[in-house]
Design a protein around this motif. Structure first.
Motif, PDB file in Angstrom:
ATOM      1  N   ASN A 159      36.047  57.571  37.445  1.00  0.00           N
ATOM      2  CA  ASN A 159      34.885  57.520  38.067  1.00  0.00           C
ATOM      3  C   ASN A 159      34.944  58.781  38.530  1.00  0.00           C
ATOM      4  O   ASN A 159      34.677  59.370  39.748  1.00  0.00           O
ATOM      5  CB  ASN A 159      35.474  56.544  39.863  1.00  0.00           C
ATOM      6  CG  ASN A 159      33.594  56.309  40.067  1.00  0.00           C
ATOM      7  OD1 ASN A 159      32.682  56.538  39.268  1.00  0.00           O
ATOM      8  ND2 ASN A 159      33.606  56.168  41.524  1.00  0.00           N
ATOM      9  N   VAL A 216      45.629  51.419  46.599  1.00  0.00           N
ATOM     10  CA  VAL A 216      44.916  50.680  47.729  1.00  0.00           C
ATOM     11  C   VAL A 216      46.446  49.471  47.458  1.00  0.00           C
ATOM     12  O   VAL A 216      45.268  48.681  46.106  1.00  0.00           O
ATOM     13  CB  VAL A 216      43.701  49.991  48.371  1.00  0.00           C
ATOM     14  CG1 VAL A 216      43.847  48.834  49.460  1.00  0.00           C
ATOM     15  CG2 VAL A 216      43.427  51.078  48.838  1.00  0.00           C
ATOM     16  N   SER A 233      47.218  46.112  46.693  1.00  0.00           N
ATOM     17  CA  SER A 233      46.706  44.961  46.330  1.00  0.00           C
ATOM     18  C   SER A 233      47.904  43.674  46.118  1.00  0.00           C
ATOM     19  O   SER A 233      48.690  43.831  45.853  1.00  0.00           O
ATOM     20  CB  SER A 233      46.629  44.480  44.709  1.00  0.00           C
ATOM     21  OG  SER A 233      46.118  43.358  44.441  1.00  0.00           O
ATOM     22  N   HIS A 292      44.465  48.524  43.806  1.00  0.00           N
ATOM     23  CA  HIS A 292      43.462  48.645  43.650  1.00  0.00           C
ATOM     24  C   HIS A 292      42.968  50.444  43.363  1.00  0.00           C
ATOM     25  O   HIS A 292      43.456  50.834  43.800  1.00  0.00           O
ATOM     26  CB  HIS A 292      42.383  48.248  44.422  1.00  0.00           C
ATOM     27  CG  HIS A 292      42.803  46.512  44.819  1.00  0.00           C
ATOM     28  ND1 HIS A 292      42.253  46.036  44.485  1.00  0.00           N
ATOM     29  CD2 HIS A 292      42.683  46.453  45.784  1.00  0.00           C
ATOM     30  CE1 HIS A 292      42.452  44.090  44.628  1.00  0.00           C
ATOM     31  NE2 HIS A 292      42.898  45.071  45.861  1.00  0.00           N
ATOM     32  N   VAL A 293      41.847  50.528  42.379  1.00  0.00           N
ATOM     33  CA  VAL A 293      42.089  52.398  42.788  1.00  0.00           C
ATOM     34  C   VAL A 293      40.886  52.564  43.731  1.00  0.00           C
ATOM     35  O   VAL A 293      39.323  51.970  43.012  1.00  0.00           O
ATOM     36  CB  VAL A 293      42.064  52.713  41.197  1.00  0.00           C
ATOM     37  CG1 VAL A 293      41.203  54.373  41.613  1.00  0.00           C
ATOM     38  CG2 VAL A 293      42.947  52.228  40.161  1.00  0.00           C
ATOM     39  N   GLU A 294      40.585  53.464  44.289  1.00  0.00           N
ATOM     40  CA  GLU A 294      39.705  53.612  44.685  1.00  0.00           C
ATOM     41  C   GLU A 294      38.601  55.193  44.862  1.00  0.00           C
ATOM     42  O   GLU A 294      39.750  55.908  45.092  1.00  0.00           O
ATOM     43  CB  GLU A 294      39.574  53.368  46.679  1.00  0.00           C
ATOM     44  CG  GLU A 294      39.103  51.566  46.332  1.00  0.00           C
ATOM     45  CD  GLU A 294      39.497  51.501  47.656  1.00  0.00           C
ATOM     46  OE1 GLU A 294      39.766  51.819  49.095  1.00  0.00           O
ATOM     47  OE2 GLU A 294      39.698  49.763  47.915  1.00  0.00           O
ATOM     48  N   GLN A 316      34.155  53.206  45.595  1.00  0.00           N
ATOM     49  CA  GLN A 316      34.238  51.751  44.642  1.00  0.00           C
ATOM     50  C   GLN A 316      34.877  52.087  44.682  1.00  0.00           C
ATOM     51  O   GLN A 316      36.142  52.803  44.367  1.00  0.00           O
ATOM     52  CB  GLN A 316      33.081  52.503  43.139  1.00  0.00           C
ATOM     53  CG  GLN A 316      31.719  52.903  43.427  1.00  0.00           C
ATOM     54  CD  GLN A 316      31.044  53.313  41.922  1.00  0.00           C
ATOM     55  OE1 GLN A 316      32.060  53.559  40.977  1.00  0.00           O
ATOM     56  NE2 GLN A 316      29.388  53.188  41.867  1.00  0.00           N
ATOM     57  N   ARG A 317      35.682  50.465  43.780  1.00  0.00           N
ATOM     58  CA  ARG A 317      36.797  50.060  44.091  1.00  0.00           C
ATOM     59  C   ARG A 317      37.067  48.988  42.312  1.00  0.00           C
ATOM     60  O   ARG A 317      36.006  48.415  42.077  1.00  0.00           O
ATOM     61  CB  ARG A 317      37.250  48.530  45.390  1.00  0.00           C
ATOM     62  CG  ARG A 317      38.710  48.115  44.841  1.00  0.00           C
ATOM     63  CD  ARG A 317      38.674  46.899  45.567  1.00  0.00           C
ATOM     64  NE  ARG A 317      39.492  47.443  47.097  1.00  0.00           N
ATOM     65  CZ  ARG A 317      40.122  46.945  47.513  1.00  0.00           C
ATOM     66  NH1 ARG A 317      39.961  45.587  47.579  1.00  0.00           N
ATOM     67  NH2 ARG A 317      40.127  47.434  48.816  1.00  0.00           N
ATOM     68  N   ASN A 318      37.830  49.852  41.640  1.00  0.00           N
ATOM     69  CA  ASN A 318      38.471  49.188  40.427  1.00  0.00           C
ATOM     70  C   ASN A 318      40.145  48.414  40.932  1.00  0.00           C
ATOM     71  O   ASN A 318      40.360  48.562  40.688  1.00  0.00           O
ATOM     72  CB  ASN A 318      39.124  50.848  39.490  1.00  0.00           C
ATOM     73  CG  ASN A 318      38.583  49.828  38.179  1.00  0.00           C
ATOM     74  OD1 ASN A 318      38.891  48.425  37.925  1.00  0.00           O
ATOM     75  ND2 ASN A 318      39.172  50.943  36.923  1.00  0.00           N
ATOM     76  N   PRO A 319      39.661  46.827  40.874  1.00  0.00           N
ATOM     77  CA  PRO A 319      40.386  46.039  41.243  1.00  0.00           C
ATOM     78  C   PRO A 319      41.771  46.065  41.071  1.00  0.00           C
ATOM     79  O   PRO A 319      41.530  46.177  39.071  1.00  0.00           O
ATOM     80  CB  PRO A 319      39.710  44.789  41.056  1.00  0.00           C
ATOM     81  CG  PRO A 319      38.576  45.334  41.411  1.00  0.00           C
ATOM     82  CD  PRO A 319      37.795  45.782  39.831  1.00  0.00           C
ATOM     83  N   ASN A 320      43.243  46.148  41.184  1.00  0.00           N
ATOM     84  CA  ASN A 320      44.281  45.747  40.086  1.00  0.00           C
ATOM     85  C   ASN A 320      43.748  46.828  38.893  1.00  0.00           C
ATOM     86  O   ASN A 320      44.982  45.386  37.469  1.00  0.00           O
ATOM     87  CB  ASN A 320      43.994  44.289  40.051  1.00  0.00           C
ATOM     88  CG  ASN A 320      44.533  43.501  41.232  1.00  0.00           C
ATOM     89  OD1 ASN A 320      44.754  43.973  41.929  1.00  0.00           O
ATOM     90  ND2 ASN A 320      43.325  42.464  41.343  1.00  0.00           N
TER      91      ASN A 320
END
Length: 94
Positions: free
Chosen positions: A6, A36, A38, A54-56, A60-64
Motif C-alpha cells: 500500500n 496485527v 492473526s 495481517h498487514v494494516e 486497509q488490511r491485507n489479511p494473513n
C-alpha cells in the motif's frame, strides 16, 4: 531488501534469508505498527507451523499477508524469528 504494501515500507533489511524463493526478514527489521497477529496457522512438512500476521496500512488490511515460524524445525532453524510476505506485498531490492 524492502517489503512494501500500500505504498509503505513495512520491513527493510540487508540481511534476509531466502528459503523457497521467499525473503525472510529478521523480526527486528519489520515495522511493528503495521502488523496485527492473526489466528491463522499452517503446517509445512519440513519447516514446521507458521503463524500469520495481517498487514494494516492507512486503514486497509491485507489479511494473513505475513508469516513467521516461531519454533521452526531444526532443518529451518535459520528462519527462526524471521518474517516473510505474500498476497501483494512487494519484496524488492533496496
Amino acid at each position: 531488501m524492502k517489503a512494501i504494501w500500500n505504498g509503505t515500507v513495512i520491513a527493510e533489511s540487508d540481511d534476509t534469508v531466502v528459503v523457497e524463493g521467499n525473503h525472510y526478514f529478521p523480526r527486528e527489521a519489520i515495522r511493528p505498527e503495521f502488523f496485527v497477529a492473526s489466528d491463522n496457522r499452517s503446517v509445512c512438512h519440513w519447516k514446521g507451523t507458521a503463524n500469520y500476521f495481517h498487514v494494516e496500512v492507512d486503514g486497509q488490511r491485507n489479511p494473513n499477508a505475513a508469516w513467521t515460524y516461531e519454533t521452526p524445525s531444526d532443518a529451518a532453524a535459520e528462519i527462526r524469528e524471521h518474517v516473510a510476505f505474500w498476497r501483494g506485498v512487494d519484496v524488492v531490492a533496496a
